[in-house]
Scaffold this motif. Structure first.
Motif, mmCIF file in Angstrom:
data_model
loop_
_atom_site.group_PDB
_atom_site.id
_atom_site.type_symbol
_atom_site.label_atom_id
_atom_site.label_comp_id
_atom_site.label_asym_id
_atom_site.label_seq_id
_atom_site.Cartn_x
_atom_site.Cartn_y
_atom_site.Cartn_z
ATOM 1 N N GLU A 171 -7.406 3.963 -4.427
ATOM 2 C CA GLU A 171 -6.556 2.772 -4.459
ATOM 3 C C GLU A 171 -6.023 2.436 -3.071
ATOM 4 O O GLU A 171 -5.924 1.255 -2.706
ATOM 5 C CB GLU A 171 -5.399 2.985 -5.434
ATOM 6 N N GLU B 38 -8.874 0.830 -1.081
ATOM 7 C CA GLU B 38 -9.117 -0.550 -1.522
ATOM 8 C C GLU B 38 -8.010 -1.481 -1.049
ATOM 9 O O GLU B 38 -8.274 -2.629 -0.673
ATOM 10 C CB GLU B 38 -9.236 -0.585 -3.047
ATOM 11 N N CYS B 39 -6.788 -0.994 -1.034
ATOM 12 C CA CYS B 39 -5.656 -1.805 -0.592
ATOM 13 C C CYS B 39 -5.809 -2.190 0.874
ATOM 14 O O CYS B 39 -5.655 -3.370 1.240
ATOM 15 C CB CYS B 39 -4.356 -1.026 -0.810
ATOM 16 N N LEU C 144 1.194 3.570 -3.143
ATOM 17 C CA LEU C 144 -0.027 4.131 -3.717
ATOM 18 C C LEU C 144 -0.219 5.589 -3.290
ATOM 19 O O LEU C 144 0.076 5.952 -2.146
ATOM 20 C CB LEU C 144 -1.235 3.300 -3.296
ATOM 21 N N ASP D 150 -3.166 7.466 -4.986
ATOM 22 C CA ASP D 150 -4.586 7.713 -5.210
ATOM 23 C C ASP D 150 -5.392 7.211 -4.017
ATOM 24 O O ASP D 150 -5.231 6.059 -3.596
ATOM 25 C CB ASP D 150 -5.048 7.000 -6.486
ATOM 26 N N CYS E 205 0.817 -1.213 0.000
ATOM 27 C CA CYS E 205 0.000 0.000 0.000
ATOM 28 C C CYS E 205 0.852 1.265 0.000
ATOM 29 O O CYS E 205 0.356 2.343 -0.316
ATOM 30 C CB CYS E 205 -0.927 0.027 1.219
#
Length: 231
Positions: A33, A36-37, A28, A30, A25
Motif C-alpha cells: 500500500e 502504491e501510494c 499506511l 503495509d 501515505c
C-alpha cells in the motif's frame, strides 16, 4: 517539501499538493500500500510537469515514510534529465555534502532512500541508482511496455544492469538496490500509452504486425481511454 529546477508558481502548487499527498501515505503500514501510494504521487506529478513524457520520480526516506525530493522528465530543458536523474540531482542540491565530499560524505543517507519511478529505469538511470546507493527501486511500467507504446528505449532491463555490478577484482557487488516492478502498472501503462500515441506511426504498426504484436495494440486501445482534442 523542497524542490529545485522548478518555476516559483509550480513550486508553490506542488508543495501544497505534496503536503496533502504525502500525509496520506503516512498512516499506511503495509509495504504494498505504501508503494502504491507513492507511485500515485509520482504519476500525478509527472502528468502535471510533463504529460507528453510522464516519467515521474520520487525519492522517499522509507525509515521516516517521508518524501525527500521529486523529479520529472525535463526534456524541454535537457533531454538527459530523465525523471530519476532529475530527482537525484534535486536531492543532491537540497542535501549537499557538509564537507564538500559527496562520494565519502553525502548530505543524505542514501541507504535509507527508495526511488519510485513511473517507468522502469533505463540503463543510465539504473546505473545512477546503483552508484547513488539507494536501497530500493520501485517502478510502474516496464522498459518493454515503454518501447511497445511507441517510444525509443534501450532494451536492457534493470535487473541485468544490477547483475552487471562489480567491485574490485571483478567480484559481484552485493550492495545493489532491491527491485520492485509493476506497481500501479495499469495506471502507468495507460499514461505512457496515451502520451505516446503521436509516435505510433504507420512504420510502428508495420513493425508491430511483423512481430505479431497487433494483439498488444488492440488490448491497450480497448482498455485505455485516451483523451483526444475532441473529447
Amino acid at each position: 517539501m523542497r524542490f529545485a529546477y522548478l518555476t516559483l508558481s509550480l513550486v508553490i502548487f506542488i508543495a501544497i499538493f505534496d503536503m496533502i499527498a504525502a500525509q496520506s501515505c503516512h498512516h499506511l503500514e503495509d509495504q504494498k500500500e505504501i508503494d502504491e501510494c507513492y507511485m500515485k504521487i509520482a504519476l500525478d506529478f509527472a502528468k502535471i510537469h510533463n504529460p507528453q513524457f510522464p516519467f515521474g520520480a520520487l525519492i522517499v526516506d522509507h525509515t521516516k515514510n517521508e518524501i525527500s525530493c521529486f523529479g520529472a522528465n525535463s526534456n524541454k530543458k535537457n533531454k538527459l534529465l530523465h525523471g530519476e536523474t532529475a530527482a537525484f540531482w534535486n536531492c543532491t542540491e537540497l542535501y549537499p555534502s557538509p564537507t564538500n565530499d559527496d562520494m565519502a560524505n553525502p548530505g543524505l543517507d542514501w541507504s535509507k532512500q527508495t526511488l519510485f519511478t513511473t517507468g522502469e529505469p533505463c540503463p543510465m538511470c539504473a546505473s545512477q541508482s546503483i552508484y547513488r546507493g539507494v536501497a530500493r527501486v520501485v517502478w510502474g511500467t516496464s522498459i518493454t511496455d515503454i518501447y511497445k507504446s511507441g517510444r525509443q528505449q534501450l532494451d536492457i532491463r534493470m535487473e541485468n544492469v544490477v547483475a552487471s555490478a562489480k567491485i574490485g577484482a571483478g567480484l559481484k557487488d552485493d550492495n545493489v538496490p532491491e527491485l520492485v516492478g509493476g506497481v500501479l502498472k495499469d495506471e502507468c501503462d495507460e499514461a505512457f500509452w496515451c502520451a505516446f500515441s503521436v509516435w505510433r506511426t504507420p512504420e510502428y504498426h508495420d513493425a508491430m504486425e511483423k512481430n505479431n504484436d497487433l494483439a498488444y495494440i488492440q488490448d491497450r486501445d480497448q482498455r485505455f481511454h485516451c483523451e483526444t482534442p475532441s473529447d
